[in-house]
Design an enzyme around this catalytic site. Structure first.
Site, PDB file in Angstrom:
ATOM      1  N   LYS A  59      -0.074  -8.737  47.728  1.00 17.06           N
ATOM      2  CA  LYS A  59      -0.488  -9.808  46.643  1.00 17.06           C
ATOM      3  C   LYS A  59      -0.588  -9.192  45.375  1.00 17.06           C
ATOM      4  CE  LYS A  59      -1.631 -14.080  47.420  1.00 17.06           C
ATOM      5  NZ  LYS A  59      -0.981 -15.021  48.309  1.00 17.06           N
ATOM      6  N   ASP A 111       1.250 -18.540  43.984  1.00 15.43           N
ATOM      7  CA  ASP A 111      -0.026 -18.782  44.895  1.00 15.43           C
ATOM      8  C   ASP A 111      -0.719 -19.425  43.822  1.00 15.43           C
ATOM      9  OD1 ASP A 111      -1.773 -17.806  47.284  1.00 15.43           O
ATOM     10  OD2 ASP A 111      -2.824 -17.975  45.707  1.00 15.43           O
TER      11      ASP A 111
HETATM   12  P1  NDP Z   1      -2.290 -24.601  43.168  1.00 15.50           P
HETATM   13  O1  NDP Z   1      -2.658 -23.660  41.881  1.00 15.50           O
HETATM   14  O2  NDP Z   1      -0.959 -25.321  43.302  1.00 15.50           O
HETATM   15  O3  NDP Z   1      -3.378 -25.601  43.264  1.00 15.50           O
HETATM   16  C1  NDP Z   1      -4.800 -25.251  43.621  1.00 15.50           C
HETATM   17  C2  NDP Z   1      -5.607 -26.369  44.016  1.00 15.50           C
HETATM   18  O4  NDP Z   1      -6.664 -25.831  44.458  1.00 15.50           O
HETATM   19  C3  NDP Z   1      -5.979 -27.072  42.774  1.00 15.50           C
HETATM   20  O5  NDP Z   1      -5.849 -28.594  43.122  1.00 15.50           O
HETATM   21  C4  NDP Z   1      -7.208 -26.493  42.120  1.00 15.50           C
HETATM   22  O6  NDP Z   1      -7.644 -27.269  41.503  1.00 15.50           O
HETATM   23  C5  NDP Z   1      -7.682 -26.168  43.661  1.00 15.50           C
HETATM   24  N1  NDP Z   1      -8.440 -25.053  43.358  1.00 15.50           N
HETATM   25  C6  NDP Z   1      -8.202 -23.644  43.096  1.00 15.50           C
HETATM   26  N2  NDP Z   1      -9.064 -22.965  42.929  1.00 15.50           N
HETATM   27  C7  NDP Z   1     -10.404 -23.651  42.980  1.00 15.50           C
HETATM   28  C8  NDP Z   1     -11.830 -23.308  42.851  1.00 15.50           C
HETATM   29  N3  NDP Z   1     -12.174 -22.031  42.700  1.00 15.50           N
HETATM   30  N4  NDP Z   1     -12.694 -24.335  43.220  1.00 15.50           N
HETATM   31  C9  NDP Z   1     -12.126 -25.573  43.577  1.00 15.50           C
HETATM   32  N5  NDP Z   1     -10.692 -26.072  43.452  1.00 15.50           N
HETATM   33  C10 NDP Z   1     -10.032 -24.949  43.255  1.00 15.50           C
HETATM   34  O7  NDP Z   1      -2.440 -23.448  44.371  1.00 15.50           O
HETATM   35  P2  NDP Z   1      -1.673 -23.561  45.625  1.00 15.50           P
HETATM   36  O8  NDP Z   1      -1.525 -25.125  46.432  1.00 15.50           O
HETATM   37  O9  NDP Z   1      -0.328 -22.896  45.955  1.00 15.50           O
HETATM   38  O10 NDP Z   1      -2.603 -22.689  46.737  1.00 15.50           O
HETATM   39  C11 NDP Z   1      -3.744 -23.306  47.440  1.00 15.50           C
HETATM   40  C12 NDP Z   1      -4.260 -22.540  48.466  1.00 15.50           C
HETATM   41  O11 NDP Z   1      -3.192 -22.339  49.371  1.00 15.50           O
HETATM   42  C13 NDP Z   1      -4.646 -21.226  47.946  1.00 15.50           C
HETATM   43  O12 NDP Z   1      -5.812 -20.896  48.782  1.00 15.50           O
HETATM   44  C14 NDP Z   1      -3.475 -20.308  48.350  1.00 15.50           C
HETATM   45  O13 NDP Z   1      -3.935 -18.948  48.483  1.00 15.50           O
HETATM   46  C15 NDP Z   1      -3.119 -21.006  49.580  1.00 15.50           C
HETATM   47  N6  NDP Z   1      -1.596 -20.486  49.980  1.00 15.50           N
HETATM   48  C16 NDP Z   1      -0.343 -20.793  49.077  1.00 15.50           C
HETATM   49  C17 NDP Z   1       0.700 -20.595  49.441  1.00 15.50           C
HETATM   50  C18 NDP Z   1       1.939 -21.250  48.626  1.00 15.50           C
HETATM   51  O14 NDP Z   1       2.958 -21.054  49.238  1.00 15.50           O
HETATM   52  N7  NDP Z   1       1.601 -21.694  47.315  1.00 15.50           N
HETATM   53  C19 NDP Z   1       0.983 -20.098  50.637  1.00 15.50           C
HETATM   54  C20 NDP Z   1       0.077 -20.052  51.641  1.00 15.50           C
HETATM   55  C21 NDP Z   1      -1.363 -20.212  51.296  1.00 15.50           C
HETATM   56  P3  NDP Z   1      -7.911 -27.066  39.843  1.00 15.50           P
HETATM   57  O15 NDP Z   1      -6.646 -27.404  39.133  1.00 15.50           O
HETATM   58  O16 NDP Z   1      -9.020 -27.743  39.178  1.00 15.50           O
HETATM   59  O17 NDP Z   1      -8.185 -25.549  39.640  1.00 15.50           O
HETATM   60  O1  2IT Z   2      -0.405 -16.962  50.640  1.00 18.63           O
HETATM   61  C1  2IT Z   2       0.578 -16.920  50.864  1.00 18.63           C
HETATM   62  O2  2IT Z   2       1.319 -16.709  51.844  1.00 18.63           O
HETATM   63  C2  2IT Z   2       1.568 -17.356  49.715  1.00 18.63           C
HETATM   64  N1  2IT Z   2       1.193 -17.464  48.586  1.00 18.63           N
HETATM   65  C3  2IT Z   2       2.989 -17.091  49.668  1.00 18.63           C
HETATM   66  C4  2IT Z   2       3.435 -15.921  49.514  1.00 18.63           C
HETATM   67  C5  2IT Z   2       5.136 -15.944  49.735  1.00 18.63           C
HETATM   68  O3  2IT Z   2       5.651 -14.628  49.536  1.00 18.63           O
HETATM   69  O4  2IT Z   2       5.724 -16.583  49.725  1.00 18.63           O
END
Ligand code: NDP
Ligand code: 2IT
Length: 451
Positions: free
Chosen positions: A132, A172
């Site tokens: 990561k 992420d």
């Molecule tokens: P994005 O940046 O697209 O969206 C994040 C969302 O979560 C936004 O709405 C943001 O609001 C909110 N958020 C982030 N940090 C905070 C915080 N500290 N407090 C409150 N709200 C928060 O990210 P993703 O959708 O990609 O990721 C969301 C989650 O999913 C994370 O935990 C990530 O690790 C996990 N994840 C993502 C994957 C991927 O493929 N993208 C795969 C597996 C897991 P704001 O805009 O106000 O910050």
């Molecule tokens: O938390 C996760 O699994 C991710 N942000 C996606 C990782 C990836 O390599 O697609």
């Protein structure tokens, strides 16, 4: 169903050493504790893991890279951020895992995410190790040019550690298609290699895979669907709540709606949108994906929707809750509230969104609780499908790729469920995912010798 157990007495000192060797990294301690609490019975069945000190080795990253990221803002001022890449474990394949750009990022966050990623990637059944990275850079309010200059500077240092057989980052929080594009462009420029497999989550015009954008949210919803099936239930007619409004939240909402559920609330870090008629996903996508605005603006388009500034989304009654924002967003009190209000299933789109107190509440209540390392594995699994397409210079259709994703999620669910049964805690997906994810990596580490 058994709740979280106390840590095994042979494992406790290993955990204490992790705390001592990694001071102040509370999220990392939390993630390690949760996995180690599941492993006592595994050591009984597999004494070779003790002999080879697998747990001690798995808690220590293979390599940790920390670097300076200097860049210039639009006013010409020099800005300095810190970049990270933690290459945690490569027993199963090249390091694989996303990059997070968020002001809260420090080594402890990257290590918790990297640690989780080892077991998640193992559960997918694909040949990917765990890693990561990210930066404390805050993308909010930055211009496109600033984002590009930051990404170029970040990659100018990181590129030397990457490679399709070495380490393959993706997105992420704060890193989506735009950022991956700028980073891929810079990698290509520095190395003079069109090495498609070095990053995933790429755009479709330069080697990306269909369904990668949707994969985490779709996959998490498929996982919950499987948990519901075990209980003779489905999404049909269920009221659901999805926190966040970013990549994972958006495609979770889409798939829930396709499966007949109704999402009534989503959020961002400023507050919650409650829309009893059902979230208008097209509007969320326009606001968030296209115009990069705040979720608050949703209420100006729908007069029957309510914006609750600083609100707690878990106070809204629902049958299915899918936390899809960030770590530790559901505490013990929130978990109790969810259960009290009739929630029967939790699917974690986010990584470690529930505190240990919250997890205990869900397990004690006996509701279907799908932890992140299992439920959100569809994102990284589809990244591995992207790598597969890049390696064979192929491009699959949406339907074909989505079917593969669904099959992977069904398999992960089955593996976790069967493992929970084998270890005497049927339906405890925490134990099931930790044990199944661990065993595959541990066996590979034993086979590879002392590395
Ligand atoms: P994005 O940046 O697209 O969206 C994040 C969302 O979560 C936004 O709405 C943001 O609001 C909110 N958020 C982030 N940090 C905070 C915080 N500290 N407090 C409150 N709200 C928060 O990210 P993703 O959708 O990609 O990721 C969301 C989650 O999913 C994370 O935990 C990530 O690790 C996990 N994840 C993502 C994957 C991927 O493929 N993208 C795969 C597996 C897991 P704001 O805009 O106000 O910050
Ligand atoms: O938390 C996760 O699994 C991710 N942000 C996606 C990782 C990836 O390599 O697609």
């Amino acid at each position: 169903m058994a709740a979280a157990v106390r840590m095994d007495e042979k494992i406790e000192p290993i955990f204490q050493e992790v705390i001592q060797r990694n001071p102040g990294e509370v999220e990392f301690h939390q993630a390690v504790r949760e996995v180690l609490e599941s492993l006592g019975p595994v050591l009984v069945k597999h004494p070779e893991y003790t002999h080879h000190k697998i747990i001690e080795r798995i808690c220590e990253p293979e390599r940790q890279i920390i670097f300076r990221v200097p860049w210039q803002d639009d006013k010409g001022n020099v800005q300095i951020n810190r970049g990270f890449r933690v290459e945690f474990n490569s027993a199963l394949g090249p390091y694989k895992g996303g990059l997070r750009f968020h002001p809260s990022v420090y080594l402890g966050i990257i290590k918790f995410l990297g640690f989780e990623q080892i077991f998640k990637n193992s559960l997918t059944g694909m040949p990917i190790g765990g890693g990561k990275g990210g930066s404390d850079f805050d993308p909010k309010g930055k211009s496109d040019s600033e984002i590009m200059r930051f990404c170029q500077s970040f990659m100018t240092e990181l590129y030397r550690h990457l490679g399709e057989y070495t380490d393959v980052p993706a997105g992420d929080i704060g890193v989506g298609g735009r950022e991956i594009g700028y980073m891929f462009g810079q990698y290509k420029r520095i190395t003079n290699r069109y090495e498609s497999g070095v990053l995933t989550g790429k755009g479709l015009s330069y080697g990306g895979s269909l369904v990668r954008t949707e994969a985490t949210g779709y996959g998490a919803t498929f996982f919950v669907n499987e948990m519901l099936k075990v209980r003779g239930q489905s999404f049909e007619g269920k009221t659901c709540v999805v926190s966040g409004s970013g990549n994972v939240a958006i495609y979770t909402i889409e798939k829930i709606h396709q499966l007949g559920g109704k999402v009534v609330a989503c959020s961002d870090s400023n507050g919650v949108i409650y829309h009893e008629a059902g979230i208008d996903l097209e509007l969320v996508q326009r606001l968030k994906e296209v115009e990069r605005r705040r979720i608050k603006d949703y209420a100006t388009y729908h007069k029957d929707a309510k914006f609750i500034e600083g609100g707690n989304i878990w106070e809204i009654p629902c049958q299915v809750a899918m936390p899809s924002a960030t770590q530790n967003e559901i505490n013990g009190r929130d978990a109790k509230l969810l259960v009290k209000n009739g929630c029967i299933a939790i699917g974690e789109g986010a990584n470690m969104p529930t505190t240990p107190e919250g997890v205990k509440v869900f397990l004690d209540a006996g509701i279907a609780y799908g932890p992140g390392k299992a439920a959100n594995a569809g994102g990284v699994a589809t990244s591995a499908l992207e790598m597969q397409q890049n390696a064979s210079r192929d491009a699959w259709t949406f339907e074909f790729t989505e079917k593969k994703l669904e099959d992977i999620m069904v398999n992960i669910h089955q593996l976790c469920y069967e493992t929970s049964e084998e270890y005497g805690v049927p339906g405890n997906y925490v134990a099931g995912s930790n044990i199944a994810g661990f065993i595959k990596v541990a066996d590979a580490m034993v086979a590879l010798g002392l590395i």
